[in-house]
Design an enzyme around this catalytic site. Structure first.
Site, PDB file in Angstrom:
ATOM      1  N   GLU A  97       0.832  -1.187   0.000  1.00 56.39           N
ATOM      2  CA  GLU A  97       0.000   0.000   0.000  1.00 56.39           C
ATOM      3  C   GLU A  97       0.875   1.248   0.000  1.00 56.39           C
ATOM      4  O   GLU A  97       1.920   1.291   0.643  1.00 56.39           O
ATOM      5  CB  GLU A  97      -0.939  -0.005   1.216  1.00 56.39           C
ATOM      6  CG  GLU A  97      -1.915  -1.173   1.194  1.00 56.39           C
ATOM      7  CD  GLU A  97      -2.943  -1.117   2.319  1.00 56.39           C
ATOM      8  OE1 GLU A  97      -2.897  -0.161   3.119  1.00 56.39           O
ATOM      9  OE2 GLU A  97      -3.783  -2.028   2.387  1.00 56.39           O
ATOM     10  N   CYS A 110       3.897   8.456   1.009  1.00 57.51           N
ATOM     11  CA  CYS A 110       4.467   7.461   1.916  1.00 57.51           C
ATOM     12  C   CYS A 110       4.673   6.175   1.125  1.00 57.51           C
ATOM     13  O   CYS A 110       3.717   5.539   0.683  1.00 57.51           O
ATOM     14  CB  CYS A 110       3.526   7.233   3.092  1.00 57.51           C
ATOM     15  SG  CYS A 110       4.185   6.150   4.373  1.00 57.51           S
ATOM     16  N   CYS A 117       6.877  -6.643   6.692  1.00 57.00           N
ATOM     17  CA  CYS A 117       7.990  -6.032   7.413  1.00 57.00           C
ATOM     18  C   CYS A 117       8.758  -7.108   8.152  1.00 57.00           C
ATOM     19  O   CYS A 117       8.171  -7.981   8.793  1.00 57.00           O
ATOM     20  CB  CYS A 117       7.491  -4.976   8.400  1.00 57.00           C
ATOM     21  SG  CYS A 117       8.836  -4.052   9.196  1.00 57.00           S
ATOM     22  N   CYS A 121       7.242  -4.594  15.323  1.00 56.40           N
ATOM     23  CA  CYS A 121       6.879  -3.626  16.350  1.00 56.40           C
ATOM     24  C   CYS A 121       5.465  -3.934  16.828  1.00 56.40           C
ATOM     25  O   CYS A 121       4.557  -4.142  16.020  1.00 56.40           O
ATOM     26  CB  CYS A 121       6.970  -2.211  15.797  1.00 56.40           C
ATOM     27  SG  CYS A 121       8.647  -1.754  15.297  1.00 56.40           S
ATOM     28  N   CYS A 124       2.158  -1.965  15.511  1.00 59.00           N
ATOM     29  CA  CYS A 124       2.011  -1.694  14.080  1.00 59.00           C
ATOM     30  C   CYS A 124       1.278  -2.843  13.393  1.00 59.00           C
ATOM     31  O   CYS A 124       1.745  -3.986  13.397  1.00 59.00           O
ATOM     32  CB  CYS A 124       3.391  -1.490  13.450  1.00 59.00           C
ATOM     33  SG  CYS A 124       3.329  -1.123  11.687  1.00 59.00           S
ATOM     34  N   CYS A 346      -1.075   6.254   9.775  1.00 58.03           N
ATOM     35  CA  CYS A 346       0.211   5.667  10.159  1.00 58.03           C
ATOM     36  C   CYS A 346      -0.001   4.375  10.943  1.00 58.03           C
ATOM     37  O   CYS A 346      -0.755   4.334  11.909  1.00 58.03           O
ATOM     38  CB  CYS A 346       0.992   6.670  11.000  1.00 58.03           C
ATOM     39  SG  CYS A 346       2.660   6.144  11.403  1.00 58.03           S
TER      40      CYS A 346
END
Length: 386
Positions: A97, A110, A117, A121, A124, A346
């Site tokens: 995305e 962005c 990933c 984290c 997230c 975010c």
């Protein structure tokens, strides 16, 4: 000319790579690279036949060995606040995305650097999808190519809607080092997008050795996803901290900015979670730990996702945290949440990831057992993050 069965995608090639391709592979003059670069990135062209100032013979030669293939847009959505989100399908069936955020006087894109990933984290949702692979330079710059093309007619001189790029989408950019560096070079190349080094920002969770490597080859702006002022808390929130602690990470960040010829400072990103990292005591601690790091601080309200176990703090808690930092002499902003009506805020980017790490499977199992991301984070074993 070298014969090949697989065509070369020119989309992700920077100027020096493209010059080598034309001179060494095609036996052409070096200036042809600039011509083609402008057609691809400044005019949004993906068909060699449309490159009218390139000879027909060269166009025919290019069609035999090369192509211009951007990511396939499978879904796009525009928010009521002007934010735009694209889902782009990559070879293998995965998707990433990309989000465009308009603000007064600028438009920020962005960009993702990985499918999923490699880090995990706890706050997230992107990380909960697991990890599949790095994106190629063509797949990275292709996100900017698609976004820039969405406002104009291919082949025509375009207005600049994207003025800033942040490597802050899916993935840890420094774990896909070479492809990210090549892509950022294209973003700043005068014959491509011509963005200022101040307007291209790489955001990292703190892959310390690669921060030093980046200083050797680039001078883009740098942001650090910190999210905690001490190692004990950051170990829970940002697992890579177990390998590279806060002091070691800040040392690398300071060394990076000391090498820059201008007076830029690091952007410290701090996602705020209710009663986790938003207390007045932690604000005071953060002010102390950053005292030797020239920086500005961006406070980011947590954007909820299912089974995260975290909540967004109240406005009063966020502003009190901000006030303490400002009293310590820091430039502090609270990021305005944008695009949350289209899940483009975010930490909300999830794409479509064929997870090679089994992390998404483990997360689903934990949810079925009634656990949350926050609970799972506190139960992690002390293992290497990378």
């Amino acid at each position: 000319m070298t014969q090949t069965t697989q065509k070369i995608n020119l989309l992700g090639m920077g100027l020096s790579s493209l010059e080598r391709f034309f001179t060494e592979e095609l036996g052409e003059k070096r200036f042809r690279a600039i011509q083609v670069l402008k057609w691809i990135h400044q005019r949004g062209v993906d068909n060699f036949d449309d490159m009218t100032d390139v000879s027909m013979a060269l166009r025919d030669k290019l069609k035999l060995v090369a192509e211009i293939v951007p990511p396939e847009v499978t879904f796009k959505q525009y928010s009521i606040d002007g934010t735009r989100k694209w889902v782009m399908k990559m070879p293998g069936g995965n998707a990433v995305e990309t989000v465009y955020i308009p603000e007064e006087g600028r438009g920020t894109l962005c960009v993702s650097s990985q499918i999923g990933c490699a880090l995990d984290c706890s706050f997230c949702s992107t990380g909960k999808q697991g990890f599949n692979r790095d994106l190629s330079s063509a797949e990275i710059i292709g996100q900017l190519w698609v976004a820039a093309r969405s406002w104009d007619e291919p082949g025509k001189k375009r207005d600049r809607h994207v003025t800033n790029v942040v490597m802050m989408g899916m993935g840890e950019p420094l774990l896909n080092f070479d492809n990210v560096v090549e892509s950022m070079g294209l973003m700043m190349e005068d014959n491509a997008y011509g963005l200022s080094k101040r307007r291209v920002t790489l955001s990292t969770s703190g892959v310390v050795p690669r921060i030093y490597d980046l200083a050797e080859v680039s001078d883009v702006s740098l942001a650090l996803s910190l999210h905690a002022p001490n190692d004990a808390l950051r170990n829970e929130l940002v697992p890579i901290n177990r390998k590279y602690g806060i002091a070691e990470t800040l040392k690398a960040v300071n060394a990076y900015f000391e090498r820059l010829p201008d007076k830029r400072v690091c952007t410290i990103e701090y996602t705020m979670m209710n009663h986790i990292n938003d207390s007045e005591e932690l604000a005071t601690e953060l002010a102390a730990v950053l005292r030797d790091t020239p920086c500005k601080i961006n406070l980011i309200p947590f954007n909820p996702f299912p089974n995260s176990g975290y909540e967004r703090p109240s406005n009063n808690r966020m502003h009190r945290f901000k006030d303490i930092l400002q009293q310590g002499g820091y430039n502090v902003t609270i990021r305005k949440t944008r695009g949350d009506d289209i899940d483009a805020a975010c930490g909300q980017l999830i794409g479509q990831v064929s997870d090679k790490t089994r992390r998404s499977e483990r997360f689903i199992e934990a949810v079925e057992l009634g656990q949350t991301a926050a609970t799972v984070a506190t139960k992690r074993t002390d293992r290497s993050a990378v």
